[in-house]
Design a protein around this motif. Structure first.
Motif, short mmCIF file in Angstrom:
data_model
loop_
_atom_site.label_atom_id
_atom_site.label_comp_id
_atom_site.label_asym_id
_atom_site.label_seq_id
_atom_site.Cartn_x
_atom_site.Cartn_y
_atom_site.Cartn_z
N GLY A 1 0.83 -1.19 0.00
CA GLY A 1 0.00 0.00 0.00
C GLY A 1 0.86 1.25 0.00
N LEU A 2 0.71 2.08 -1.02
CA LEU A 2 1.52 3.29 -1.20
C LEU A 2 0.62 4.51 -1.15
N ASP A 3 1.09 5.56 -0.46
CA ASP A 3 0.29 6.78 -0.38
C ASP A 3 1.21 8.00 -0.46
N ILE A 4 0.73 9.03 -1.16
CA ILE A 4 1.43 10.31 -1.29
C ILE A 4 0.52 11.40 -0.75
N GLU A 5 1.02 12.21 0.16
CA GLU A 5 0.22 13.27 0.76
C GLU A 5 1.04 14.55 0.92
N GLN A 6 0.34 15.67 0.87
CA GLN A 6 0.94 16.95 1.26
C GLN A 6 0.77 17.07 2.78
N PRO A 7 1.85 17.20 3.54
CA PRO A 7 1.69 17.33 4.99
C PRO A 7 0.74 18.46 5.35
N GLU B 1 3.06 21.84 15.91
CA GLU B 1 3.78 21.32 14.75
C GLU B 1 3.93 19.80 14.82
N GLU B 2 4.26 19.29 16.01
CA GLU B 2 4.38 17.84 16.18
C GLU B 2 3.03 17.15 15.98
N GLN B 3 1.98 17.76 16.48
CA GLN B 3 0.64 17.19 16.29
C GLN B 3 0.27 17.15 14.81
N ALA B 4 0.59 18.22 14.08
CA ALA B 4 0.28 18.26 12.65
C ALA B 4 1.01 17.15 11.90
N TRP B 5 2.27 16.93 12.27
CA TRP B 5 3.04 15.86 11.62
C TRP B 5 2.45 14.49 11.95
N TRP B 6 2.08 14.28 13.20
CA TRP B 6 1.50 12.99 13.60
C TRP B 6 0.18 12.74 12.88
N VAL B 7 -0.66 13.76 12.78
CA VAL B 7 -1.93 13.62 12.07
C VAL B 7 -1.67 13.31 10.59
N SER B 8 -0.75 14.04 9.98
CA SER B 8 -0.43 13.80 8.57
C SER B 8 0.09 12.38 8.35
N LEU B 9 1.02 11.97 9.21
CA LEU B 9 1.61 10.65 9.08
C LEU B 9 0.59 9.55 9.32
N SER B 10 -0.26 9.73 10.34
CA SER B 10 -1.31 8.75 10.62
C SER B 10 -2.26 8.62 9.44
N PHE B 11 -2.66 9.76 8.89
CA PHE B 11 -3.57 9.75 7.74
C PHE B 11 -2.94 8.95 6.60
N SER B 12 -1.70 9.26 6.26
CA SER B 12 -1.05 8.61 5.13
C SER B 12 -0.84 7.12 5.37
N LEU B 13 -0.35 6.75 6.56
CA LEU B 13 -0.11 5.35 6.85
C LEU B 13 -1.41 4.54 6.88
N LYS B 14 -2.49 5.14 7.37
CA LYS B 14 -3.77 4.41 7.38
C LYS B 14 -4.32 4.26 5.96
N GLU B 15 -4.08 5.24 5.10
CA GLU B 15 -4.44 5.09 3.69
C GLU B 15 -3.64 3.94 3.08
N SER B 16 -2.34 3.88 3.36
CA SER B 16 -1.51 2.81 2.84
C SER B 16 -1.92 1.46 3.41
N LEU B 17 -2.30 1.44 4.68
CA LEU B 17 -2.77 0.20 5.30
C LEU B 17 -3.99 -0.34 4.57
N PHE B 18 -4.92 0.54 4.26
CA PHE B 18 -6.13 0.11 3.54
C PHE B 18 -5.76 -0.47 2.18
N LYS B 19 -4.88 0.21 1.46
CA LYS B 19 -4.50 -0.25 0.13
C LYS B 19 -3.80 -1.61 0.19
N ALA B 20 -3.01 -1.83 1.23
CA ALA B 20 -2.29 -3.10 1.35
C ALA B 20 -3.21 -4.25 1.71
#
Length: 242
Positions: free
Chosen positions: A121-127, A155-174
């Protein structure tokens, strides 16, 4: 029709691996695309079935399929374009798994034979910017994830939200091609990840998807920043016990 034709809306296809951990038997192909340079005739000239939509939708679809075809050619020796299934997911050859993503002018596809990996599962996102991340956090994070980042900086929260969003998208695709069951952001949690803008991650399912993938199942991923985009990848090993 020419399978080697490169439309003006796409940059030359690039074989790359910006992620921190190598993975056996995989090919990742990327390109930049510009909807302002898209011409409808590009589909026919690339020998790819067209898709409906505005220029942006058509351009990103074309760019993603071009990357997928080249990745398939490098892995299998045969240049094929994944069809679109009834669920709108790419249909890969039986002996292959793969994933396509695109966002903010960058498209990429990853492909591997199933004797190496069962799912990718691959995902590309704008942070996300801090204010938008704060607004979306409760839709993306579980209560436990929200609690974990409550005392960190904006700033740390924004990164965590961005990363969680992207990884969960990739998890679904996988996982979706393996379970054929839809699940959502609240159905998985990010357990841990390396600090910084690249590294490893671990996710856990919070719902039963099938007998092989019950709640509590854990799966690995990795992430990096590439051309100012966040790229995440989640993978199911061939010898997984799940």
């Amino acid at each position: 029709m020419n399978e080697d034709y490169l439309p003006s809306c796409c940059t030359p296809l690039t074989q790359c691996w910006p992620l921190p951990l190598p993975m056996a038997g995989t090919q990742l192909i990327s390109t930049r695309f510009d909807p302002g340079l898209f011409e409808p005739s590009a589909f026919e000239r690339c020998a790819i079935a067209p898709v409906r939509g505005v220029a942006k939708r058509q351009t990103e679809y074309l760019a993603g399929r071009l990357c997928a075809r080249e990745a398939l050619r490098q892995v299998t020796g045969v240049a094929r374009v994944p069809a679109v299934g009834e669920d709108r997911a790419p249909v890969w050859p039986l002996n292959v798994c793969g994933s396509i993503s695109h966002g903010n002018g960058l498209a990429a596809a990853i492909v591997a034979e199933r004797n190496h990996w069962r799912g990718l599962g691959l995902d590309i996102e704008q942070p996300l910017e801090t204010q938008r991340a704060a607004r979306l956090a409760s839709e993306i994070l579980t209560p436990r994830e929200m609690h974990r980042i409550a005392k960190t900086s904006a700033e740390e929260q924004a990164w965590w939200v961005s990363l969680s969003f992207s990884l969960k998208e990739s998890l679904f695709k996988a996982l979706y091609p393996l379970v054929l069951t839809r699940f959502y952001f609240e159905d998985a949690e990010l357990l841990e990840c390396d600090k910084g803008t690249q590294g490893r991650a671990r996710l856990r399912l919070l719902v039963d998807l099938n007998q092989q993938w019950p709640a509590g199942s854990e799966i690995s991923g990795q992430f990096c920043m590439f051309e100012n985009q966040l790229i995440s990848l989640v993978y199911v090993p061939r010898l997984s016990t799940r």
